[in-house]
Scaffold this motif. Structure first.
Motif, PDB file in Angstrom:
ATOM      1  N   GLU A 155      -4.872 -58.341  15.314  1.00  0.00           N
ATOM      2  CA  GLU A 155      -5.673 -57.155  15.635  1.00  0.00           C
ATOM      3  C   GLU A 155      -5.113 -56.443  16.863  1.00  0.00           C
ATOM      4  OE1 GLU A 155      -9.680 -58.560  16.095  1.00  0.00           O
ATOM      5  OE2 GLU A 155     -10.034 -58.636  13.935  1.00  0.00           O
ATOM      6  N   THR A 156      -4.720 -57.227  17.862  1.00  0.00           N
ATOM      7  CA  THR A 156      -4.149 -56.654  19.083  1.00  0.00           C
ATOM      8  C   THR A 156      -2.855 -55.913  18.778  1.00  0.00           C
ATOM      9  OG1 THR A 156      -5.066 -58.512  20.337  1.00  0.00           O
ATOM     10  CG2 THR A 156      -3.373 -57.201  21.422  1.00  0.00           C
ATOM     11  N   LYS A 157      -1.978 -56.550  17.998  1.00  0.00           N
ATOM     12  CA  LYS A 157      -0.701 -55.923  17.653  1.00  0.00           C
ATOM     13  C   LYS A 157      -0.898 -54.674  16.803  1.00  0.00           C
ATOM     14  CE  LYS A 157       2.403 -59.872  17.975  1.00  0.00           C
ATOM     15  NZ  LYS A 157       3.378 -60.722  17.261  1.00  0.00           N
ATOM     16  N   ALA A 158      -1.863 -54.732  15.884  1.00  0.00           N
ATOM     17  CA  ALA A 158      -2.128 -53.572  15.024  1.00  0.00           C
ATOM     18  C   ALA A 158      -2.612 -52.390  15.860  1.00  0.00           C
ATOM     19  CB  ALA A 158      -3.157 -53.931  13.960  1.00  0.00           C
ATOM     20  N   ALA A 159      -3.459 -52.662  16.853  1.00  0.00           N
ATOM     21  CA  ALA A 159      -3.960 -51.597  17.722  1.00  0.00           C
ATOM     22  C   ALA A 159      -2.818 -50.981  18.531  1.00  0.00           C
ATOM     23  CB  ALA A 159      -5.035 -52.150  18.652  1.00  0.00           C
ATOM     24  N   ARG A 160      -1.917 -51.830  19.024  1.00  0.00           N
ATOM     25  CA  ARG A 160      -0.765 -51.353  19.797  1.00  0.00           C
ATOM     26  C   ARG A 160       0.145 -50.499  18.930  1.00  0.00           C
ATOM     27  NH1 ARG A 160       4.086 -53.929  19.802  1.00  0.00           N
ATOM     28  NH2 ARG A 160       5.558 -53.425  21.439  1.00  0.00           N
ATOM     29  N   ASN A 161       0.436 -50.981  17.718  1.00  0.00           N
ATOM     30  CA  ASN A 161       1.299 -50.233  16.802  1.00  0.00           C
ATOM     31  C   ASN A 161       0.680 -48.892  16.432  1.00  0.00           C
ATOM     32  OD1 ASN A 161       3.123 -52.312  16.839  1.00  0.00           O
ATOM     33  ND2 ASN A 161       2.526 -53.144  14.860  1.00  0.00           N
ATOM     34  N   LYS A 162      -0.641 -48.892  16.218  1.00  0.00           N
ATOM     35  CA  LYS A 162      -1.334 -47.662  15.838  1.00  0.00           C
ATOM     36  C   LYS A 162      -1.237 -46.630  16.954  1.00  0.00           C
ATOM     37  CE  LYS A 162      -5.684 -46.076  13.869  1.00  0.00           C
ATOM     38  NZ  LYS A 162      -7.053 -46.443  13.475  1.00  0.00           N
ATOM     39  N   ALA A 163      -1.396 -47.079  18.196  1.00  0.00           N
ATOM     40  CA  ALA A 163      -1.312 -46.170  19.336  1.00  0.00           C
ATOM     41  C   ALA A 163       0.089 -45.579  19.464  1.00  0.00           C
ATOM     42  CB  ALA A 163      -1.693 -46.907  20.615  1.00  0.00           C
ATOM     43  N   ILE A 164       1.100 -46.411  19.284  1.00  0.00           N
ATOM     44  CA  ILE A 164       2.486 -45.944  19.394  1.00  0.00           C
ATOM     45  C   ILE A 164       2.814 -44.958  18.279  1.00  0.00           C
ATOM     46  CG2 ILE A 164       4.907 -46.676  19.273  1.00  0.00           C
ATOM     47  CD1 ILE A 164       3.998 -49.299  20.664  1.00  0.00           C
ATOM     48  N   LYS A 165       2.397 -45.276  17.042  1.00  0.00           N
ATOM     49  CA  LYS A 165       2.646 -44.369  15.914  1.00  0.00           C
ATOM     50  C   LYS A 165       1.936 -43.038  16.119  1.00  0.00           C
ATOM     51  CE  LYS A 165       3.629 -47.539  12.125  1.00  0.00           C
ATOM     52  NZ  LYS A 165       3.249 -47.983  10.787  1.00  0.00           N
ATOM     53  N   SER A 166       0.732 -43.087  16.653  1.00  0.00           N
ATOM     54  CA  SER A 166      -0.037 -41.879  16.902  1.00  0.00           C
ATOM     55  C   SER A 166       0.683 -40.988  17.915  1.00  0.00           C
ATOM     56  CB  SER A 166      -1.422 -42.253  17.417  1.00  0.00           C
ATOM     57  OG  SER A 166      -2.143 -41.099  17.749  1.00  0.00           O
ATOM     58  N   LYS A 167       1.224 -41.614  18.965  1.00  0.00           N
ATOM     59  CA  LYS A 167       1.951 -40.867  19.990  1.00  0.00           C
ATOM     60  C   LYS A 167       3.188 -40.197  19.395  1.00  0.00           C
ATOM     61  CE  LYS A 167       3.036 -41.414  24.851  1.00  0.00           C
ATOM     62  NZ  LYS A 167       3.150 -42.341  25.970  1.00  0.00           N
TER      63      LYS A 167
END
Length: 87
Positions: A15-27
């Motif tokens: 869950e932590t990694k998915a949240a990090r990846n989502k934030a980076i992709k969004s940026k």
């Protein structure tokens, strides 16, 4: 729901990694959108400035393992080609 302690931990870590990846992709998507907006407005200077920022963000995402290196190269290539097309 998982009963084994290691499986519970994996769920939390994922869950932590998915949240990090989502934030980076969004940026990255936001930066790409800024470049495309500048291209649509035929603003070469703004497009070039936005392209520099976008390239940095895409490369960061690639180095962090969010995107494959070929995906990064493809995105950068397409954006650069589009920016050069309006110049």
């Amino acid at each position: 729901m998982a009963n084994i302690k290691s499986a519970k931990k994996r769920i939390l870590v994922n869950e932590t990694k998915a949240a990090r990846n989502k934030a980076i992709k969004s940026k990255v998507k936001t930066c790409v959108k800024k470049v495309e907006t500048a291209i649509a407005n035929k603003d070469a200077e703004a497009a070039k400035a936005a392209l520099k920022v976008a390239i940095v963000e895409i490369n960061k995402a690639g180095s962090k393992g969010v995107y494959h290196k070929n995906t990064c190269s493809r995105k950068i290539s397409r954006l650069t080609k589009a920016v050069n097309g309006i110049a």
